[in-house]
Design an enzyme around this catalytic site. Structure first.
Site, PDB file in Angstrom:
ATOM      1  N   CYS A 114       5.593   0.467 -12.943  1.00 48.57           N
ATOM      2  CA  CYS A 114       4.755   1.780 -13.400  1.00 48.57           C
ATOM      3  C   CYS A 114       5.553   2.751 -14.304  1.00 48.57           C
ATOM      4  O   CYS A 114       4.923   3.398 -15.083  1.00 48.57           O
ATOM      5  CB  CYS A 114       4.705   2.575 -11.992  1.00 48.57           C
ATOM      6  SG  CYS A 114       3.543   1.443 -10.878  1.00 48.57           S
ATOM      7  N   HIS A 275       2.086   9.411 -14.346  1.00 42.77           N
ATOM      8  CA  HIS A 275       1.513   8.076 -13.817  1.00 42.77           C
ATOM      9  C   HIS A 275       0.657   8.067 -12.744  1.00 42.77           C
ATOM     10  O   HIS A 275       0.863   8.763 -11.584  1.00 42.77           O
ATOM     11  CB  HIS A 275       2.685   7.166 -13.441  1.00 42.77           C
ATOM     12  CG  HIS A 275       2.372   5.850 -12.861  1.00 42.77           C
ATOM     13  ND1 HIS A 275       1.486   5.071 -13.259  1.00 42.77           N
ATOM     14  CD2 HIS A 275       2.841   5.538 -11.633  1.00 42.77           C
ATOM     15  CE1 HIS A 275       1.180   4.247 -12.243  1.00 42.77           C
ATOM     16  NE2 HIS A 275       2.133   4.339 -11.177  1.00 42.77           N
ATOM     17  N   ASN A 305      -4.676   2.436  -9.988  1.00 39.22           N
ATOM     18  CA  ASN A 305      -3.315   2.520 -10.548  1.00 39.22           C
ATOM     19  C   ASN A 305      -3.330   1.352 -11.548  1.00 39.22           C
ATOM     20  O   ASN A 305      -3.170   0.050 -11.056  1.00 39.22           O
ATOM     21  CB  ASN A 305      -2.332   2.432  -9.463  1.00 39.22           C
ATOM     22  CG  ASN A 305      -1.029   2.476  -9.807  1.00 39.22           C
ATOM     23  OD1 ASN A 305      -0.680   2.022 -11.002  1.00 39.22           O
ATOM     24  ND2 ASN A 305      -0.129   2.638  -8.859  1.00 39.22           N
TER      25      ASN A 305
HETATM   26  N1  COA Z   1      -8.198   0.201   4.389  1.00 38.19           N
HETATM   27  C1  COA Z   1      -8.273   0.800   5.755  1.00 38.19           C
HETATM   28  N2  COA Z   1      -7.174   0.906   6.390  1.00 38.19           N
HETATM   29  C2  COA Z   1      -5.901   0.488   5.776  1.00 38.19           C
HETATM   30  C3  COA Z   1      -5.870   0.159   4.465  1.00 38.19           C
HETATM   31  C4  COA Z   1      -7.111   0.068   3.809  1.00 38.19           C
HETATM   32  N3  COA Z   1      -7.190  -0.352   2.317  1.00 38.19           N
HETATM   33  N4  COA Z   1      -4.772   0.009   4.113  1.00 38.19           N
HETATM   34  C5  COA Z   1      -3.874   0.078   5.044  1.00 38.19           C
HETATM   35  N5  COA Z   1      -4.619   0.427   6.021  1.00 38.19           N
HETATM   36  C6  COA Z   1      -4.294   0.950   7.424  1.00 38.19           C
HETATM   37  C7  COA Z   1      -2.994   0.199   7.858  1.00 38.19           C
HETATM   38  O1  COA Z   1      -3.167  -1.217   8.370  1.00 38.19           O
HETATM   39  C8  COA Z   1      -2.477   1.089   8.954  1.00 38.19           C
HETATM   40  O2  COA Z   1      -2.940   0.775  10.153  1.00 38.19           O
HETATM   41  P1  COA Z   1      -2.409   0.702  11.551  1.00 38.19           P
HETATM   42  O3  COA Z   1      -2.087   2.550  11.534  1.00 38.19           O
HETATM   43  O4  COA Z   1      -3.473   0.309  12.644  1.00 38.19           O
HETATM   44  O5  COA Z   1      -1.252  -0.158  11.695  1.00 38.19           O
HETATM   45  C9  COA Z   1      -3.021   2.577   8.513  1.00 38.19           C
HETATM   46  O6  COA Z   1      -3.993   2.110   7.687  1.00 38.19           O
HETATM   47  C10 COA Z   1      -1.937   3.358   7.953  1.00 38.19           C
HETATM   48  O7  COA Z   1      -1.197   2.651   7.011  1.00 38.19           O
HETATM   49  P2  COA Z   1      -0.107   3.263   6.204  1.00 38.19           P
HETATM   50  O8  COA Z   1       0.293   2.221   5.148  1.00 38.19           O
HETATM   51  O9  COA Z   1       1.052   4.062   6.869  1.00 38.19           O
HETATM   52  O10 COA Z   1      -1.028   4.019   5.340  1.00 38.19           O
HETATM   53  P3  COA Z   1      -0.636   5.590   4.397  1.00 38.19           P
HETATM   54  O11 COA Z   1      -1.248   6.656   4.784  1.00 38.19           O
HETATM   55  O12 COA Z   1       0.708   5.366   4.085  1.00 38.19           O
HETATM   56  O13 COA Z   1      -1.423   5.053   2.957  1.00 38.19           O
HETATM   57  C11 COA Z   1      -0.791   4.109   1.024  1.00 38.19           C
HETATM   58  C12 COA Z   1      -1.173   3.863   2.412  1.00 38.19           C
HETATM   59  C13 COA Z   1      -0.574   2.727   0.350  1.00 38.19           C
HETATM   60  C14 COA Z   1      -2.550   4.690   0.368  1.00 38.19           C
HETATM   61  C15 COA Z   1       0.045   5.119   0.786  1.00 38.19           C
HETATM   62  O14 COA Z   1       1.374   4.864   1.237  1.00 38.19           O
HETATM   63  C16 COA Z   1       0.429   5.458  -0.711  1.00 38.19           C
HETATM   64  O15 COA Z   1      -0.419   5.698  -1.433  1.00 38.19           O
HETATM   65  N6  COA Z   1       1.701   4.989  -0.915  1.00 38.19           N
HETATM   66  C17 COA Z   1       2.175   5.113  -2.465  1.00 38.19           C
HETATM   67  C18 COA Z   1       1.746   3.928  -3.131  1.00 38.19           C
HETATM   68  C19 COA Z   1       1.832   3.910  -4.342  1.00 38.19           C
HETATM   69  O16 COA Z   1       2.035   4.889  -5.242  1.00 38.19           O
HETATM   70  N7  COA Z   1       2.037   2.874  -4.994  1.00 38.19           N
HETATM   71  C20 COA Z   1       2.450   2.705  -6.257  1.00 38.19           C
HETATM   72  C21 COA Z   1       3.629   3.063  -6.835  1.00 38.19           C
HETATM   73  S1  COA Z   1       3.909   3.257  -8.328  1.00 38.19           S
END
Ligand code: COA
Length: 348
Positions: A114, A275, A305
């Site tokens: 990224c 980004h 993204n």
């Molecule tokens: N739809 C529905 N539920 C989902 C899901 C989706 N697409 N993806 C994950 N979940 C669920 C998980 O399974 C988890 O369920 P559980 O509590 O029953 O285990 C729950 O949602 C929470 O998961 P978690 O990963 O802790 O969610 P979060 O609030 O952290 O959100 C992201 C996940 C990925 C959106 C968030 O962590 C994020 O944006 N992180 C940064 C990612 C990023 O920017 N990446 C690129 C870097 S350049």
């Protein structure tokens, strides 16, 4: 000292639009979940066969080259940033050189995920400053859709990423005060495995040893076993919460570093183009810097993204919509796998 300027900019996104609701046909997810956690409404996915990372990069490059008032034959160096290349090797830079019928110029591929575009811009800036090159084509392009898993097990990754490409032409500027003021590059490999794709890779021997199907021989090895491939070993892995926590620290840090290096403050920024990782990350950074909505450009809602392509796509859309004008102070910032992070301050 000779500064460089963005003389031309372009972007390309594939025509296939996939909304959050479309994705819920393939996996257990919902429009509500995706929008609330990421801000994303839809993304573009390339044609499975007809479009590649290189072909999308070429489409963006054609526009940037035309807007710079040059031809492909005038380009004297290529820098191509991507984490989703057409081939394991060679990189996309030479494929672009070939398809655009450019001269036998140097082509450098950048693997900084990224942060790839800002890293690439920084490298190009150094070559212009030293006088080595006059027309550098910098491309960020990604075709994530070919390697993503659209099953529920990978939903935290596959709802975030989209395909697309952006490109700029960097040239020397003679205009006082104009151009790239500074670039700032960082990395911390301590958490390299928190956002990664492990296979295929030369470390596979270590990971695969003692696994079924691994060849019992003195030399050589396998990128991955057939069993692992079937089990999804070649899929990207992301610890989303860990990435989020690091990103919200490093984005403001590297922006402030750039401002300080130029004796400027956040109030001097006319447009921040972060980004497009997650709308919540951008909003948090905006709040921390005390910037009003009109000074932060976000388009993750439309494209998801797009990794190395996200900054040039956003910058190009901002420029096309008149949000970037001559004399404006534009700040680019990125964070991603590695972890790596970077910023650039540009007087347009
Ligand atoms: N739809 C529905 N539920 C989902 C899901 C989706 N697409 N993806 C994950 N979940 C669920 C998980 O399974 C988890 O369920 P559980 O509590 O029953 O285990 C729950 O949602 C929470 O998961 P978690 O990963 O802790 O969610 P979060 O609030 O952290 O959100 C992201 C996940 C990925 C959106 C968030 O962590 C994020 O944006 N992180 C940064 C990612 C990023 O920017 N990446 C690129 C870097 S350049």
């Amino acid at each position: 000292m000779q500064r460089s300027k963005i003389a031309g900019i372009g972007y390309y996104v594939p025509k296939n639009v996939y909304t959050n609701t479309d994705l819920s046909r393939f996996m257990e997810t919902s429009d509500e979940w995706i929008q609330e956690r990421t801000g994303i409404k839809e993304r573009r996915f390339a044609d499975r066969l007809g479009e590649t990372t290189t072909t999308m990069g070429i489409e963006a490059a054609k526009i940037a080259i035309e807007r710079a008032g040059i031809t492909a034959q005038d380009v004297d160096f290529i820098i191509f940033a991507t984490l989703s290349p057409d081939y394991y090797f060679p990189g996309c830079g030479v494929l672009l050189q070939r398809e655009m019928k450019m001269k036998e110029i140097g082509a450098l591929d950048i693997r900084n995920q990224c942060s790839g575009f800002v890293y690439a811009l920084s490298v190009a800036d150094q070559f212009i400053k030293t006088g080595m090159y006059k027309n550098i084509l910098v491309v960020g392009s990604e075709k994530h859709s070919f390697a993503m898993d659209f099953e529920t097990r990978s939903r935290n990754v596959s709802v975030i990423f989209g395909d697309g490409a952006g490109a700029v032409v960097l040239q020397p500027t003679q205009k006082e005060g104009q151009g790239i003021l500074s670039t700032h590059l960082h990395s911390d490999g301590a958490d390299a495995e928190l956002l990664a794709m492990f296979y295929p890779g030369s470390n596979a021997n270590k990971w695969l040893k003692d696994k079924p199907g691994y060849p019992d021989q003195e030399l050589g090895g396998l990128f991955m076993t057939a069993e692992q491939l079937e089990g999804g070993a070649a899929l990207p892995y992301m610890d989303g919460p860990a990435v989020f926590k690091k990103a919200v620290v490093k984005f403001p840090e590297v922006i402030n570093e750039a401002l300080k290096a130029n004796n400027l403050t956040a109030a001097d920024i006319d447009l921040l183009v972060p980004h497009q990782a997650n709308l919540r990350i951008s909003q948090y950074v905006q709040q921390l810097l005390g910037l009003p909505d009109e000074k932060v450009f976000n388009n993750i809602q439309k494209y998801g993204n797009t990794t190395a392509a996200s900054v040039p796509i956003a910058l190009c859309e901002a420029w096309e919509s008149g949000k970037v004008k001559e004399g404006d102070l534009v700040c680019l910032a990125a964070f991603g796998s590695g972890f790596t992070w970077a910023s650039a301050l540009i007087r347009w």
